[in-house]
Design an enzyme around this catalytic site. Structure first.
Site, PDB file in Angstrom:
ATOM      1  N   LEU A 153       0.867  -1.156   0.105  1.00  0.00           N
ATOM      2  CA  LEU A 153      -0.082   0.019  -0.097  1.00  0.00           C
ATOM      3  C   LEU A 153       0.843   1.237  -0.033  1.00  0.00           C
ATOM      4  CD1 LEU A 153      -3.010   0.384   0.137  1.00  0.00           C
ATOM      5  CD2 LEU A 153      -2.780   0.880   2.445  1.00  0.00           C
ATOM      6  N   GLY A 154       1.586   1.545  -1.077  1.00  0.00           N
ATOM      7  CA  GLY A 154       2.665   2.458  -1.145  1.00  0.00           C
ATOM      8  C   GLY A 154       1.572   3.640  -2.118  1.00  0.00           C
ATOM      9  N   ARG A 233       6.242  -6.140 -10.178  1.00  0.00           N
ATOM     10  CA  ARG A 233       7.389  -6.566 -11.122  1.00  0.00           C
ATOM     11  C   ARG A 233       7.182  -8.001 -11.348  1.00  0.00           C
ATOM     12  NH1 ARG A 233       8.871  -2.009 -12.547  1.00  0.00           N
ATOM     13  NH2 ARG A 233      10.970  -1.365 -12.513  1.00  0.00           N
ATOM     14  N   ASP A 257       0.967  -7.065 -16.223  1.00  0.00           N
ATOM     15  CA  ASP A 257       1.502  -6.347 -17.029  1.00  0.00           C
ATOM     16  C   ASP A 257       3.139  -6.455 -16.967  1.00  0.00           C
ATOM     17  OD1 ASP A 257       1.761  -4.091 -18.899  1.00  0.00           O
ATOM     18  OD2 ASP A 257       2.422  -3.013 -16.914  1.00  0.00           O
ATOM     19  N   GLU A 262      11.416 -10.658 -18.423  1.00  0.00           N
ATOM     20  CA  GLU A 262      10.910  -9.897 -19.565  1.00  0.00           C
ATOM     21  C   GLU A 262      12.356  -9.634 -20.527  1.00  0.00           C
ATOM     22  OE1 GLU A 262       9.481  -5.983 -17.965  1.00  0.00           O
ATOM     23  OE2 GLU A 262       7.820  -7.197 -16.754  1.00  0.00           O
ATOM     24  N   HIS A 280       4.005  -4.534 -20.110  1.00  0.00           N
ATOM     25  CA  HIS A 280       4.823  -3.667 -19.271  1.00  0.00           C
ATOM     26  C   HIS A 280       4.405  -2.118 -19.596  1.00  0.00           C
ATOM     27  CE1 HIS A 280       8.310  -3.203 -16.193  1.00  0.00           C
ATOM     28  NE2 HIS A 280       7.287  -2.349 -15.977  1.00  0.00           N
TER      29      HIS A 280
END
Length: 315
Positions: A153-154, A233, A257, A262, A280
């Site tokens: 919860l940033g 991430r 996403d 990746e 992304h």
């Protein structure tokens, strides 16, 4: 004489043009290893990078005049902090510059997964829709009244919570510590949050501590009606465990996403009908990109002027 900076991965053309007005810009590099350093890199005072690029001790040691590692986005997981700290090198990032853009996109992914928007589009494109009285897609729960569990919860997580509340969802979260000033239900563990939630939103900062935090046990706790959304991430989710959970019906669906390796997306994941995949792009709103670029330029200016950074990363 312009100060020398090194651009590790390629940066947006608009940003590069502005950088070249003030600095001698070297790079980009073909890969994040000392062998790929361009001629003159030893003079670089600042390194521009992104969190997914590996900035390890070997690369840091190959840059003897380095004083700042400036991350273009919010992530800085690729920076070997101990090596930077040992050299007294500062690190900066984009702080919450892209938080609104990512939160908006997270809501889109949640809707796409829970309301089966991707499956519905494929249904329509395939010509299967002949009117709702003949063949129609199965009904699914709406979002109103459902429980959204936010892992992290940033700045982004808080913006997601505000938007989800407007959809009449109940909000719970798991964080390193409770946020009593916020009106959301705190869960002491990620497992407890997953057991409670209908939709689990991953917006935690990527780090060694959060690698594979979403594993088979968490997915089982989320359950056969649950959905997973990841805009954090890829390393925060055990991708193999997620594929198994989606194939077996352990969870109902997912929207991603970001990915563990990746830009590679596993073929098994691409073959699934119950997952939404995007490349992304959560931070790709024009407003977010402009804000990130302005903050990076401001951090560089502060560094070379000997002033405090605007968005330092604690080492």
């Amino acid at each position: 004489m312009k100060p020398t900076i090194l651009m590790a991965p390629r940066m947006p053309a608009r940003l590069v043009a502005r950088l070249q007005e003030r600095y001698e810009v070297l790079g980009p590099m073909s890969h994040p290893r000392p062998a790929a350093l361009p001629a003159g890199a030893e003079a670089a005072r600042a390194l521009l990078t992104v969190g997914t690029w590996k900035t390890d001790a070997a690369l840091i040691e190959a840059l003897p005049n380095l004083g700042l590692i400036a991350c273009y986005g919010t992530g800085n997981e690729g920076v070997e902090r101990a090596a930077a700290r040992a050299r007294g090198i500062m690190v900066s990032n984009a702080a919450d510059a892209n938080a609104t853009s990512v939160a908006e996109f997270a809501m889109g992914l949640m809707l796409a997964s829970a309301r089966q928007i991707g499956a519905a589009e494929r249904f329509a494109r395939a010509g299967r829709w002949q009117g709702n009285a003949i063949e129609r897609m199965a009904t699914v729960p709406g979002l109103a009244g459902r429980k959204l569990g936010i892992f992290g919860l940033g700045a982004i997580g808080q913006r997601i919570a505000v938007r989800a509340a407007a959809f009449d969802m109940t909000i719970g979260y798991h964080n390193r510590s409770p946020r009593p000033e916020l009106p959301y239900q705190y869960h002491a563990s990620l497992l407890e949050l997953a057991e409670w939630a209908d939709i689990l939103m991953v917006s935690v900062r990527a780090s060694g501590e959060t690698r594979h935090a979403i594993d088979a046990r968490i997915l089982r706790a989320l359950g056969p009606d649950g959905h997973l959304v990841n805009i954090s991430r890829g390393i925060a989710v055990d991708e193999a465990a997620l594929i198994e959970a989606l194939e077996s019906g352990t969870i109902a669906g997912a929207a991603l996403d970001v990915y563990e390796h990746e830009p590679a997306i596993p073929d098994r994941l691409k073959a699934l009908e119950n997952v939404v995949l995007t490349p992304h792009i959560a931070a790709n709103a024009e407003s977010a990109q402009v804000a990130q670029q302005e903050l990076l330029l401001a951090n560089l200016e502060a560094f070379f002027a000997g002033r405090p950074l605007l968005s330092p990363v604690a080492l």
